[in-house]
Design an enzyme around this catalytic site. Structure first.
Site: not given
Ligand SMILES: Nc1ncnc2c1ncn2[C@@H]1O[C@H](COP(=O)(O)OP(=O)(O)OP(=O)(O)O)[C@@H](O)[C@H]1O
Length: 484
Positions: A102, A104-105, A107-110, A125, A221
């Site tokens: 979905l 990559c943030g 701190i991790g990949t979702v 995540k 945020d």
């Molecule tokens: N519960 C969820 N359902 C669907 N998509 C999600 C969910 N949680 C996160 N995502 C998607 O996964 C991606 C990565 O999310 P994540 O929260 O790890 O990183 P981020 O939003 O870039 O923030 P950060 O870098 O601060 O961790 C984003 O595109 C987010 O929209």
């Protein structure tokens, strides 16, 4: 699906560059740079333990915690997880089939993941412990986990489980299939939302922020990218790794009885007659919907409630939100940073009301108000430029007046800084809105792209044949994922 194997997520898979490419490729999100530089010896993310996340502390959210999430108590996903746990003693990565990455943030990949054999979808995540440790991001991961464990609110994600091995830490979260508000905005005519839609999304975000504040959490945020759209069109605020956990106490502003004096610290409540929030003392509106785990406060609250029930006096006015929480960290996204953060003056929950103002502005006008050509210019504009509204699209006086109140540079004079969300809810922009029932109202838009089916676990919750499809392969100690 393209099957490129890769080892447990490492820094290379989450580098800013690859992240940017990834976002560009699937056009799911916009990469806005974030600042996170601690300006004091105090940690940027509030209170946390600096210890490494290990398998010892890993486990799923306990059943007692499950019981305290009333709004999700009928959710079959809990049962599916419980059943796997019963069969295998512990829940682990090998019980999930990864369907899609979905995003990559930092701190991790979702991943979108199915709990094998259950038809239940989750957002998983996955964080690499070594990577977190080497980049000093363990506190952020810890904060996110701790905050998510507390949450039980329709506009915030449910954390179903947490587990970890030597290498990886995993959060099993509620999956939100409708994309984020940033992407949804791009699809609107003129790339901005109607006022009707902004009122709806703004109100739901405000309730989520209010709930977080009641736990002493300053979100820090807020931006459209962090607001996901559920299958039913309502929102879910995600991403808590930059949040601040504070231990600020609720404050009594106005006494209900001659005993309590203004300014006296006591347990929380609010004065709104229609309030559905935790610790609301109004006996006729007590909705046992949300039950935060602040037990001592809750029992005090019950005591005060019964005292009040015997009196026929006006309700006390309390501020339960951490208006006195302070941090000196430089966190957030440039266009959304509050002036006090940029100036390093220390900040509290008023930063969330600033970001709320920027957020409403962006939804209505399709851009943020202080953006410069470079990040430095943006920061300088935030601090020194006065707020200006574009001439188009046409936006009502009430909407502009609310934004003006929120985007006051001095946090002490900002709307919301004295009495929290209650002040903002009373603004004429939200007039007539039924706060208690907003979760039942029809959203302005239903997600068109919906991958999920309703979670219906198969009776036996049998494990599927993992040799087929894009399954997660291997044992927990040596995990390989399919890359998409
Ligand atoms: N519960 C969820 N359902 C669907 N998509 C999600 C969910 N949680 C996160 N995502 C998607 O996964 C991606 C990565 O999310 P994540 O929260 O790890 O990183 P981020 O939003 O870039 O923030 P950060 O870098 O601060 O961790 C984003 O595109 C987010 O929209």
């Amino acid at each position: 699906m393209v099957g490129t194997s890769f080892k447990p997520i490492s820094s290379t898979h989450c580098s800013n560059k690859s992240k940017a490419l990834l976002f560009k490729a699937d056009d799911r999100s916009r990469s806005r740079e974030k600042g996170e530089f601690s300006q004091s010896s105090k940690s940027s993310i509030g209170q946390y333990s600096s210890s490494t996340i290990t398998s010892e502390e890993s486990n799923i959210i306990s059943s007692s915690q499950i019981g305290s999430r009333p709004h999700m108590s009928k959710d079959l996903r809990w049962e599916a997880i419980r059943s796997i746990r019963k069969q295998h003693r512990i829940l682990s990565l090998k019980h999930f089939k990864l369907l899609k990455k979905l995003g990559c943030g930092d701190i991790g990949t979702v991943y979108l993941a199915e709990l094998t054999g259950t038809n239940c979808l989750f957002a998983l995540k996955v964080m690499n412990n070594e990577f977190l440790l080497s980049l000093k991001k363990i506190p952020r991961a810890q904060t996110e986990k701790e905050i998510m464990q507390m949450l039980d609110h329709p506009f915030l994600p449910t954390l179903y489980a947490y587990f970890a091995t030597e290498q990886l830490s995993c959060l099993v979260m509620e999956y939100c299939p409708g994309g984020d508000l940033h992407v949804l905005r791009q699809k609107q005519p003129g790339r901005s939302f109607s006022e009707h839609a902004v009122r709806f999304y703004g109100a739901e975000v405000l309730l989520a922020l209010e709930y977080l504040h009641m736990f002493g959490v300053v979100y820090r945020d807020l931006k459209p990218e962090n607001i996901l759209v559920r299958e039913d069109g309502h929102i879910m605020l995600t991403d808590f790794d930059l949040s601040l956990q504070s231990d600020a106490n609720p404050v009594l502003l106005k006494s209900a009885s001659p005993v309590a004096e203004p300014g006296e610290k006591m347990s929380s409540s609010c004065s709104e007659s229609s309030c559905i929030e935790p610790f609301c003392l109004n006996p006729s509106f007590q909705v046992p919907c949300f039950t935060p785990r602040l037990l001592s406060l809750a029992s005090k609250s019950r005591r005060i409630k019964s005292d009040l029930a015997t009196q026929n006096s006006p309700l006390p006015q309390l501020v339960v939100e951490p208006t006195s929480a302070r941090s000196n960290s430089f966190v957030g996204t440039h266009e959304y940073l509050a002036p006090e953060i940029i100036k390093g003056e220390g900040h509290g929950n008023a930063v969330d009301w600033w970001t709320f103002g920027i957020f409403l502005f962006e939804l209505l006008y399709g851009k943020t108000p202080f953006k410069g050509s470079e990040n430095d210019e943006t920061l300088s504009n935030v601090v020194s430029h006065s707020l200006r509204f574009p001439s188009s699209p046409m936006v009502s006086f009430h909407a502009r007046d609310l934004i003006r109140g929120l985007l006051v540079k001095g946090p002490e004079n900002r709307l919301g800084s004295a009495k929290g969300a209650a002040e903002i809810k009373q603004h004429p922009f939200f007039e007539g809105l039924n706060w208690a029932l907003i979760r039942c109202t029809i959203p302005p838009e239903m997600p068109t792209f919906c991958e999920t089916s309703i979670c219906v676990p198969t009776p036996a919750l049998q494990k599927k044949d993992s040799s087929k499809g894009n399954e997660l392969q291997g044992t927990e100690d040596h995990m390989e994922f399919d890359m998409f």
